[in-house]
Scaffold this motif. Structure first.
Motif, PDB file in Angstrom:
ATOM      1  N   GLN A   1       1.986  -6.939   9.336  1.00 12.27           N
ATOM      2  CA  GLN A   1       2.525  -6.382   8.105  1.00 12.27           C
ATOM      3  C   GLN A   1       3.305  -5.105   8.397  1.00 12.27           C
ATOM      4  O   GLN A   1       2.820  -4.213   9.088  1.00 12.27           O
ATOM      5  CB  GLN A   1       1.401  -6.090   7.113  1.00 12.27           C
ATOM      6  N   CYS A   2       4.521  -5.052   7.879  1.00  7.14           N
ATOM      7  CA  CYS A   2       5.367  -3.864   8.029  1.00  7.14           C
ATOM      8  C   CYS A   2       5.800  -3.464   6.629  1.00  7.14           C
ATOM      9  O   CYS A   2       6.621  -4.154   6.007  1.00  7.14           O
ATOM     10  CB  CYS A   2       6.563  -4.185   8.930  1.00  7.14           C
ATOM     11  N   ARG A   3       5.261  -2.369   6.122  1.00  9.48           N
ATOM     12  CA  ARG A   3       5.421  -2.020   4.714  1.00  9.48           C
ATOM     13  C   ARG A   3       5.597  -0.516   4.526  1.00  9.48           C
ATOM     14  O   ARG A   3       5.510   0.246   5.477  1.00  9.48           O
ATOM     15  CB  ARG A   3       4.182  -2.469   3.927  1.00  9.48           C
ATOM     16  N   ASP A   4       5.787  -0.141   3.281  1.00 11.36           N
ATOM     17  CA  ASP A   4       5.651   1.260   2.886  1.00 11.36           C
ATOM     18  C   ASP A   4       4.153   1.526   2.816  1.00 11.36           C
ATOM     19  O   ASP A   4       3.541   1.522   1.755  1.00 11.36           O
ATOM     20  CB  ASP A   4       6.325   1.484   1.530  1.00 11.36           C
ATOM     21  N   GLY A  25      10.328 -12.242  14.843  1.00  8.88           N
ATOM     22  CA  GLY A  25      10.902 -12.465  13.522  1.00  8.88           C
ATOM     23  C   GLY A  25      10.743 -11.265  12.610  1.00  8.88           C
ATOM     24  O   GLY A  25       9.879 -10.408  12.830  1.00  8.88           O
ATOM     25  N   LEU A  26      11.577 -11.217  11.578  1.00 11.79           N
ATOM     26  CA  LEU A  26      11.501 -10.190  10.546  1.00 11.79           C
ATOM     27  C   LEU A  26      11.432 -10.888   9.195  1.00 11.79           C
ATOM     28  O   LEU A  26      12.064 -11.924   8.996  1.00 11.79           O
ATOM     29  CB  LEU A  26      12.730  -9.272  10.592  1.00 11.79           C
ATOM     30  N   GLU A  27      10.699 -10.299   8.262  1.00 11.67           N
ATOM     31  CA  GLU A  27      10.519 -10.913   6.940  1.00 11.67           C
ATOM     32  C   GLU A  27      10.958  -9.970   5.834  1.00 11.67           C
ATOM     33  O   GLU A  27      10.810  -8.752   5.934  1.00 11.67           O
ATOM     34  CB  GLU A  27       9.048 -11.263   6.729  1.00 11.67           C
ATOM     35  N   GLY A  28      11.502 -10.565   4.763  1.00 11.84           N
ATOM     36  CA  GLY A  28      11.741  -9.835   3.531  1.00 11.84           C
ATOM     37  C   GLY A  28      10.816 -10.376   2.460  1.00 11.84           C
ATOM     38  O   GLY A  28      10.843 -11.572   2.171  1.00 11.84           O
ATOM     39  N   ASP A  29       9.998  -9.539   1.859  1.00  8.34           N
ATOM     40  CA  ASP A  29       9.040 -10.004   0.859  1.00  8.34           C
ATOM     41  C   ASP A  29       9.162  -9.225  -0.447  1.00  8.34           C
ATOM     42  O   ASP A  29       9.000  -9.787  -1.525  1.00  8.34           O
ATOM     43  CB  ASP A  29       7.624  -9.901   1.401  1.00  8.34           C
ATOM     44  N   PHE A  30       9.419  -7.919  -0.368  1.00  5.97           N
ATOM     45  CA  PHE A  30       9.592  -7.123  -1.575  1.00  5.97           C
ATOM     46  C   PHE A  30      10.343  -5.848  -1.223  1.00  5.97           C
ATOM     47  O   PHE A  30      10.064  -5.211  -0.206  1.00  5.97           O
ATOM     48  CB  PHE A  30       8.234  -6.775  -2.199  1.00  5.97           C
ATOM     49  N   GLY A  31      11.285  -5.461  -2.077  1.00  6.58           N
ATOM     50  CA  GLY A  31      12.029  -4.234  -1.845  1.00  6.58           C
ATOM     51  C   GLY A  31      13.010  -4.367  -0.699  1.00  6.58           C
ATOM     52  O   GLY A  31      13.417  -5.462  -0.334  1.00  6.58           O
ATOM     53  N   GLN A  32      13.388  -3.242  -0.124  1.00  3.31           N
ATOM     54  CA  GLN A  32      14.362  -3.228   0.972  1.00  3.31           C
ATOM     55  C   GLN A  32      13.761  -2.576   2.207  1.00  3.31           C
ATOM     56  O   GLN A  32      13.116  -1.528   2.130  1.00  3.31           O
ATOM     57  CB  GLN A  32      15.620  -2.459   0.558  1.00  3.31           C
ATOM     58  N   LYS A  61       7.355   1.048  -1.909  1.00  5.03           N
ATOM     59  CA  LYS A  61       6.562  -0.173  -2.104  1.00  5.03           C
ATOM     60  C   LYS A  61       7.106  -1.375  -1.337  1.00  5.03           C
ATOM     61  O   LYS A  61       6.641  -2.501  -1.555  1.00  5.03           O
ATOM     62  CB  LYS A  61       6.446  -0.517  -3.592  1.00  5.03           C
ATOM     63  N   ALA A  62       8.070  -1.191  -0.453  1.00  6.29           N
ATOM     64  CA  ALA A  62       8.657  -2.323   0.272  1.00  6.29           C
ATOM     65  C   ALA A  62       7.597  -3.060   1.084  1.00  6.29           C
ATOM     66  O   ALA A  62       6.671  -2.459   1.633  1.00  6.29           O
ATOM     67  CB  ALA A  62       9.773  -1.853   1.191  1.00  6.29           C
ATOM     68  N   ASP A  63       7.773  -4.372   1.152  1.00  7.32           N
ATOM     69  CA  ASP A  63       6.844  -5.243   1.878  1.00  7.32           C
ATOM     70  C   ASP A  63       7.662  -6.135   2.795  1.00  7.32           C
ATOM     71  O   ASP A  63       8.452  -6.964   2.339  1.00  7.32           O
ATOM     72  CB  ASP A  63       6.040  -6.082   0.887  1.00  7.32           C
ATOM     73  N   SER A  64       7.474  -5.972   4.083  1.00  5.93           N
ATOM     74  CA  SER A  64       8.170  -6.775   5.082  1.00  5.93           C
ATOM     75  C   SER A  64       7.138  -7.195   6.115  1.00  5.93           C
ATOM     76  O   SER A  64       5.934  -7.068   5.902  1.00  5.93           O
ATOM     77  CB  SER A  64       9.320  -5.976   5.706  1.00  5.93           C
TER      78      SER A  64
END
Length: 217
Positions: A143-146, A198-205, A130-133
């Protein structure tokens, strides 16, 4: 083996550990140099695998000085962005963790360099469940996510959950074409004239590695 010969062998092994680090006696330990990765021909690495050199925090808004987008904290030579390791580097991997504080500034890490030219950007990512980056391309975010769980591209056929996947972004004349393992994510993402990556941290790892860029004519 004689006692004297045994002592000599032990001293050699001990010297090897001191001179070359624990890797010389421990198999299976992969460092940023030992993984054997180099940028593809024509590409330059944006992440050296050892620390956050070339990366920074940037001002978020234009309401006060410094102006929006200005570099406000440079992480040259540092292996982590702050005391809690929001962004950290180990064994060739840049790890992004969810920024829990109310000020979301530390949820975004940028290159110090900006890229006005046409270019191809390639990187690999591995998402926790469920990671959200996200990946900022000049300014807009991809959007870069699971993906299969967190979307928005939840019908991908080649995405590998909790494994390494490759993002490729080709920028031509202010338009980006973005793929994951060869499948199209965005065909015509509109971009400004210049800006950083850029890279973002929004949820999870989220983990990133092998970040490379090639300028195009």
């Amino acid at each position: 083996m004689k006692k004297r010969d045994s002592l000599v062998v032990w001293m050699v092994l001990l010297m090897g550990t001191t001179l070359f680090g624990q890797e010389s006696l421990t198999s299976g330990v992969v460092s940023s140099k030992a993984d054997g990765w180099n940028p593809e021909p024509g590409f330059v690495s944006l992440f050296n695998g050892k620390d956050l050199s070339g990366w920074c925090f940037r001002a978020k808004t234009a309401r006060r000085e410094p102006k929006a987008g200005a570099v406000i904290e440079n992480f040259e030579g540092k292996t982590a962005s702050d005391s809690d390791g929001r962004y950290s580097v180990q064994d060739g991997i840049l790890t992004v963790r969810f920024p829990e504080e109310s000020d979301r500034l530390t949820g975004q890490l940028y290159t110090v360099a900006e890229f006005p030219e046409n270019f191809v950007l390639k990187l690999e990512f591995r998402a926790s469940v469920k990671a959200d980056s996200g990946i900022f391309i000049r300014k807009p975010q991809l959007q870069c996510r699971d993906y299969l769980v967190a979307g928005p591209y939840n019908e991908l056929k080649k995405y590998k959950p909790q494994d390494w996947n490759q993002i490729e972004v080709t920028v031509n004349d202010g338009v980006a074409r973005c793929t994951c393992n060869g499948e199209v994510l965005e065909e015509t993402l509109q971009l400004p004239e210049t800006g950083p990556i850029g890279l973002e941290g929004d949820f999870g790892q989220m983990e990133y590695r092998h970040i490379q860029l090639k300028k195009l004519p």
